[in-house]
Design a protein around this motif. Structure first.
Motif, PDB file in Angstrom:
ATOM      1  N   ILE A  25      18.351   0.123  20.754  1.00 19.55           N
ATOM      2  CA  ILE A  25      18.512   1.577  20.687  1.00 19.55           C
ATOM      3  C   ILE A  25      17.342   2.153  19.903  1.00 19.55           C
ATOM      4  CG2 ILE A  25      20.019   1.392  18.648  1.00 19.55           C
ATOM      5  CD1 ILE A  25      21.423   3.962  19.620  1.00 19.55           C
ATOM      6  N   LYS A  26      16.808   3.260  20.404  1.00 21.11           N
ATOM      7  CA  LYS A  26      15.782   4.005  19.667  1.00 21.11           C
ATOM      8  C   LYS A  26      16.371   5.368  19.347  1.00 21.11           C
ATOM      9  CE  LYS A  26      11.225   6.113  19.795  1.00 21.11           C
ATOM     10  NZ  LYS A  26      10.232   6.750  20.678  1.00 21.11           N
ATOM     11  N   SER A  27      16.799   5.525  18.091  1.00 25.21           N
ATOM     12  CA  SER A  27      17.416   6.774  17.663  1.00 25.21           C
ATOM     13  C   SER A  27      16.402   7.907  17.691  1.00 25.21           C
ATOM     14  CB  SER A  27      17.970   6.611  16.244  1.00 25.21           C
ATOM     15  OG  SER A  27      18.289   7.870  15.687  1.00 25.21           O
ATOM     16  N   VAL A  28      16.892   9.107  17.976  1.00 22.87           N
ATOM     17  CA  VAL A  28      16.039  10.293  17.903  1.00 22.87           C
ATOM     18  C   VAL A  28      15.481  10.469  16.485  1.00 22.87           C
ATOM     19  CG1 VAL A  28      17.942  11.884  17.382  1.00 22.87           C
ATOM     20  CG2 VAL A  28      15.898  12.741  18.552  1.00 22.87           C
ATOM     21  N   ALA A  29      16.112   9.824  15.503  1.00 22.42           N
ATOM     22  CA  ALA A  29      15.615   9.891  14.122  1.00 22.42           C
ATOM     23  C   ALA A  29      14.212   9.302  13.995  1.00 22.42           C
ATOM     24  CB  ALA A  29      16.577   9.168  13.182  1.00 22.42           C
ATOM     25  N   GLU A  30      13.843   8.372  14.887  1.00 16.50           N
ATOM     26  CA  GLU A  30      12.481   7.811  14.848  1.00 16.50           C
ATOM     27  C   GLU A  30      11.449   8.898  15.144  1.00 16.50           C
ATOM     28  OE1 GLU A  30      11.536   4.586  13.997  1.00 16.50           O
ATOM     29  OE2 GLU A  30      13.626   4.604  13.318  1.00 16.50           O
ATOM     30  N   ASP A  31      11.701   9.679  16.191  1.00 20.61           N
ATOM     31  CA  ASP A  31      10.823  10.812  16.523  1.00 20.61           C
ATOM     32  C   ASP A  31      10.813  11.850  15.411  1.00 20.61           C
ATOM     33  OD1 ASP A  31       9.624  10.242  18.876  1.00 20.61           O
ATOM     34  OD2 ASP A  31      10.918  11.474  20.131  1.00 20.61           O
ATOM     35  N   ALA A  32      11.992  12.039  14.808  1.00 21.84           N
ATOM     36  CA  ALA A  32      12.150  13.115  13.828  1.00 21.84           C
ATOM     37  C   ALA A  32      11.389  12.848  12.532  1.00 21.84           C
ATOM     38  CB  ALA A  32      13.635  13.334  13.535  1.00 21.84           C
ATOM     39  N   LYS A  33      10.941  11.600  12.333  1.00 17.43           N
ATOM     40  CA  LYS A  33      10.146  11.306  11.132  1.00 17.43           C
ATOM     41  C   LYS A  33       8.848  12.115  11.135  1.00 17.43           C
ATOM     42  CE  LYS A  33      11.939   6.615  10.490  1.00 17.43           C
ATOM     43  NZ  LYS A  33      11.657   5.171  10.696  1.00 17.43           N
ATOM     44  N   SER A  34       8.260  12.281  12.323  1.00 22.53           N
ATOM     45  CA  SER A  34       7.011  13.050  12.414  1.00 22.53           C
ATOM     46  C   SER A  34       7.247  14.485  12.881  1.00 22.53           C
ATOM     47  CB  SER A  34       6.030  12.358  13.365  1.00 22.53           C
ATOM     48  OG  SER A  34       6.620  12.178  14.642  1.00 22.53           O
ATOM     49  N   THR A  35       8.279  14.687  13.711  1.00 17.23           N
ATOM     50  CA  THR A  35       8.631  16.029  14.206  1.00 17.23           C
ATOM     51  C   THR A  35      10.126  16.213  13.987  1.00 17.23           C
ATOM     52  OG1 THR A  35       6.952  15.800  15.939  1.00 17.23           O
ATOM     53  CG2 THR A  35       8.549  17.584  16.201  1.00 17.23           C
ATOM     54  N   PRO A  36      10.543  16.787  12.841  1.00 12.11           N
ATOM     55  CA  PRO A  36      11.982  16.865  12.544  1.00 12.11           C
ATOM     56  C   PRO A  36      12.792  17.552  13.639  1.00 12.11           C
ATOM     57  CG  PRO A  36      10.710  17.389  10.586  1.00 12.11           C
ATOM     58  CD  PRO A  36       9.728  17.291  11.722  1.00 12.11           C
ATOM     59  N   TYR A  37      12.239  18.644  14.190  1.00 10.30           N
ATOM     60  CA  TYR A  37      12.951  19.347  15.257  1.00 10.30           C
ATOM     61  C   TYR A  37      11.950  20.137  16.080  1.00 10.30           C
ATOM     62  CZ  TYR A  37      12.446  23.689  12.564  1.00 10.30           C
ATOM     63  OH  TYR A  37      11.935  24.771  11.894  1.00 10.30           O
ATOM     64  N   THR A  38      12.396  20.557  17.261  1.00 14.53           N
ATOM     65  CA  THR A  38      11.578  21.378  18.148  1.00 14.53           C
ATOM     66  C   THR A  38      12.416  22.557  18.617  1.00 14.53           C
ATOM     67  OG1 THR A  38      10.353  19.426  18.902  1.00 14.53           O
ATOM     68  CG2 THR A  38      10.242  21.390  20.295  1.00 14.53           C
ATOM     69  N   THR A  54      25.200  35.593  22.772  1.00 11.19           N
ATOM     70  CA  THR A  54      23.771  35.885  22.645  1.00 11.19           C
ATOM     71  C   THR A  54      23.267  35.233  21.373  1.00 11.19           C
ATOM     72  OG1 THR A  54      24.104  38.010  23.743  1.00 11.19           O
ATOM     73  CG2 THR A  54      22.051  37.723  22.495  1.00 11.19           C
ATOM     74  N   ARG A  55      22.244  34.409  21.504  1.00 14.02           N
ATOM     75  CA  ARG A  55      21.772  33.704  20.307  1.00 14.02           C
ATOM     76  C   ARG A  55      21.049  34.670  19.373  1.00 14.02           C
ATOM     77  NH1 ARG A  55      16.387  32.430  20.328  1.00 14.02           N
ATOM     78  NH2 ARG A  55      15.318  32.315  22.335  1.00 14.02           N
ATOM     79  N   THR A  56      21.311  34.492  18.084  1.00 10.47           N
ATOM     80  CA  THR A  56      20.664  35.330  17.068  1.00 10.47           C
ATOM     81  C   THR A  56      19.719  34.515  16.200  1.00 10.47           C
ATOM     82  OG1 THR A  56      22.514  35.033  15.538  1.00 10.47           O
ATOM     83  CG2 THR A  56      22.609  36.932  17.024  1.00 10.47           C
ATOM     84  N   ALA A  57      19.687  33.204  16.420  1.00 12.50           N
ATOM     85  CA  ALA A  57      18.735  32.310  15.758  1.00 12.50           C
ATOM     86  C   ALA A  57      18.145  31.404  16.829  1.00 12.50           C
ATOM     87  CB  ALA A  57      19.436  31.476  14.682  1.00 12.50           C
ATOM     88  N   PRO A  58      16.965  30.827  16.589  1.00 10.55           N
ATOM     89  CA  PRO A  58      16.388  29.937  17.598  1.00 10.55           C
ATOM     90  C   PRO A  58      17.287  28.732  17.870  1.00 10.55           C
ATOM     91  CG  PRO A  58      14.763  30.511  15.915  1.00 10.55           C
ATOM     92  CD  PRO A  58      16.087  30.996  15.423  1.00 10.55           C
ATOM     93  N   GLY A  59      17.190  28.204  19.091  1.00  9.78           N
ATOM     94  CA  GLY A  59      17.840  26.943  19.419  1.00  9.78           C
ATOM     95  C   GLY A  59      16.903  25.791  19.112  1.00  9.78           C
ATOM     96  N   PHE A  60      17.466  24.561  19.055  1.00  9.51           N
ATOM     97  CA  PHE A  60      16.611  23.419  18.727  1.00  9.51           C
ATOM     98  C   PHE A  60      17.158  22.122  19.302  1.00  9.51           C
ATOM     99  CE2 PHE A  60      19.743  23.297  15.289  1.00  9.51           C
ATOM    100  CZ  PHE A  60      19.959  21.937  15.091  1.00  9.51           C
ATOM    101  N   VAL A  61      16.267  21.140  19.407  1.00  5.19           N
ATOM    102  CA  VAL A  61      16.630  19.739  19.570  1.00  5.19           C
ATOM    103  C   VAL A  61      16.018  18.986  18.395  1.00  5.19           C
ATOM    104  CG1 VAL A  61      16.786  19.752  22.096  1.00  5.19           C
ATOM    105  CG2 VAL A  61      14.593  19.239  21.002  1.00  5.19           C
ATOM    106  N   ALA A  62      16.585  17.840  18.048  1.00  5.47           N
ATOM    107  CA  ALA A  62      15.966  16.999  17.026  1.00  5.47           C
ATOM    108  C   ALA A  62      14.763  16.289  17.628  1.00  5.47           C
ATOM    109  CB  ALA A  62      16.969  15.982  16.499  1.00  5.47           C
ATOM    110  N   GLY A  63      13.783  15.985  16.778  1.00  6.05           N
ATOM    111  CA  GLY A  63      12.591  15.294  17.251  1.00  6.05           C
ATOM    112  C   GLY A  63      11.816  16.139  18.246  1.00  6.05           C
ATOM    113  N   LYS A  64      11.124  15.452  19.165  1.00  6.47           N
ATOM    114  CA  LYS A  64      10.314  16.168  20.162  1.00  6.47           C
ATOM    115  C   LYS A  64      11.152  16.630  21.346  1.00  6.47           C
ATOM    116  CE  LYS A  64       6.216  13.335  19.090  1.00  6.47           C
ATOM    117  NZ  LYS A  64       6.882  12.225  18.400  1.00  6.47           N
TER     118      LYS A  64
END
Length: 384
Positions: free
Chosen positions: A25-38, A153-163
């Motif tokens: 398994i490659k957790s999204v936490a690996e990506d998030a080390k360099s890019t916490p969220y997008t 209606t979103r009032t804050a940006p949406g995000f994903v973890a990592g890239k």
């Protein structure tokens, strides 16, 4: 190749997976080390509608100013590329205990998507993303007990973890056999209603939207889940956590964030849910959390450290026996899986809950409303 064959067999007939261990398994936490969220745009909210074993969902949680809590959900499920089934679920929590919770679950037919795959259509049901990518309308007339007409209606940006938000599964992670991805709109304004046999329930208030793709059998991807949705006057907090079965090393993956109107304060994978007190459920044997603690840590865009915590009693609203209540296709997916016993506990304290937030040297305390879930699917003790 043999592992792939065993995985395919497990997908089709529901056998237990072998122990691949945490290297599979490659957790999204690996990506998030360099890019916490997008931060995400309209393009990140497209349906995949995979032609393989998978479960894809859009779920909207509502916290009405009236005190009601509601959810609306599309579940798009594919079993081994052989059969696709789609379900619309809605639920109204009467948190004051004045009435039984209203749960409706209906299969959908004539399913279609918009050309760009951002909107969903079926007979008597539509979930449509606006042209500007900032709001959804949810309409359903599939169940006369629950006529849904909601908008958020979103009032804050949406995000994903990592890239890209993805956790990957497989012994060859360059060619994974499974994926898990969550995308969030953590703070939205809501309007509209659900009409019930007792009349309309107004859902003007706050809302959260989550899109999830489990690109494999759901009980192979995760054995446990925790979810938290906190909504205050100025801040929102969200946390989604899953623990894999022992086949993937009982790996814990967390995604969450703290936001306010117009701004993500921090987001990523450095958050955690902890059941600080539990009691054994005499019906199913699972350790139901009676108190829980949720923590977040990270940094703002300008480098200030962020720490946040929400903790306290859970206050159970419902416990869903998934095998008894959800549609037949889920039974098809998990029926033959040894040791699979899925239950979803749903919690909402009656009293306001406190978010303690520290941004740099500034300490903020805000009261708000909380909805949380704890899901138990299969045992993870074997990995200890």
């Amino acid at each position: 190749m043999f592992n792939w064959a065993k995985q395919t067999l497990a997908n089709v007939v529901g056998t237990e997976e072998p122990i691949y261990g945490p290297s599979a398994i490659k957790s999204v936490a690996e990506d998030a080390k360099s890019t916490p969220y997008t931060e995400i745009s309209r393009d990140d909210l497209k349906w995949n509608a995979l032609d393989q074993t998978s479960v894809e969902t859009q779920v909207f949680y509502f916290m009405a100013d009236s005190g009601h809590i509601g959810l609306a959900q599309i579940i798009y499920s594919n079993v081994a590329g052989i059969r696709t089934t789609v379900q619309f679920n809605s639920k109204i929590f009467y948190t004051d205990g004045s009435k039984p919770h209203l749960w409706c679950s209906n299969p959908l037919s004539e399913v279609d998507f918009s050309e760009d795959k951002t909107s969903f259509y079926a007979k008597d049901c539509a979930v449509v993303l606006s042209e500007d990518g900032k709001s959804y309308t949810i309409k359903s007339m599939n169940d006369e007990r629950s006529i849904v007409n909601l908008k958020l209606t979103r009032t804050a940006p949406g995000f994903v973890a990592g890239k890209d938000g993805k956790t990957l599964y497989g012994t060859d992670l360059a060619n994974p056999w499974g994926t898990m991805r969550h995308a969030f709109w953590p703070r939205c304004e809501a309007e509209g209603s659900i009409v019930t046999p007792d009349g309309p329930v107004d859902f003007k208030g706050r809302a959260v939207y989550i899109m999830c793709l489990q690109g494999m059998k759901p009980h192979h991807a995760a054995a446990r889940w925790n979810f938290l949705d906190f909504q205050g006057p100025n801040y929102s907090a969200i946390l989604m956590e899953f623990t894999t079965p022992p086949s993937y090393g009982a790996t814990v993956v967390d995604v969450g964030g703290i936001v306010k109107d117009g701004e993500i304060i921090t987001a990523g994978t450095t958050c955690r849910a902890t059941h600080t007190k539990t009691k054994q459920d005499t019906v199913n044997g699972w350790p139901e959390p009676t108190e829980a603690k949720y923590t977040w840590s990270g940094t703002t865009k300008d480098g200030k450290t962020v720490e946040a915590v929400v903790e306290g009693p859970t206050e159970r609203q419902d416990c869903v026996d998934v095998m008894a209540e959800v549609p037949g296709f889920v039974k098809t997916i998990v029926a033959n899986a040894a040791g699979t016993k899925p239950y979803i506990y749903q919690f909402a304290p009656h009293k306001p809950v406190t978010l303690k937030l520290k941004i740099g040297d500034e300490e903020i305390t805000e009261e708000g409303r909380l909805f949380s879930e704890a899901t138990f699917i299969s045992a993870i003790e074997e990995a200890k």
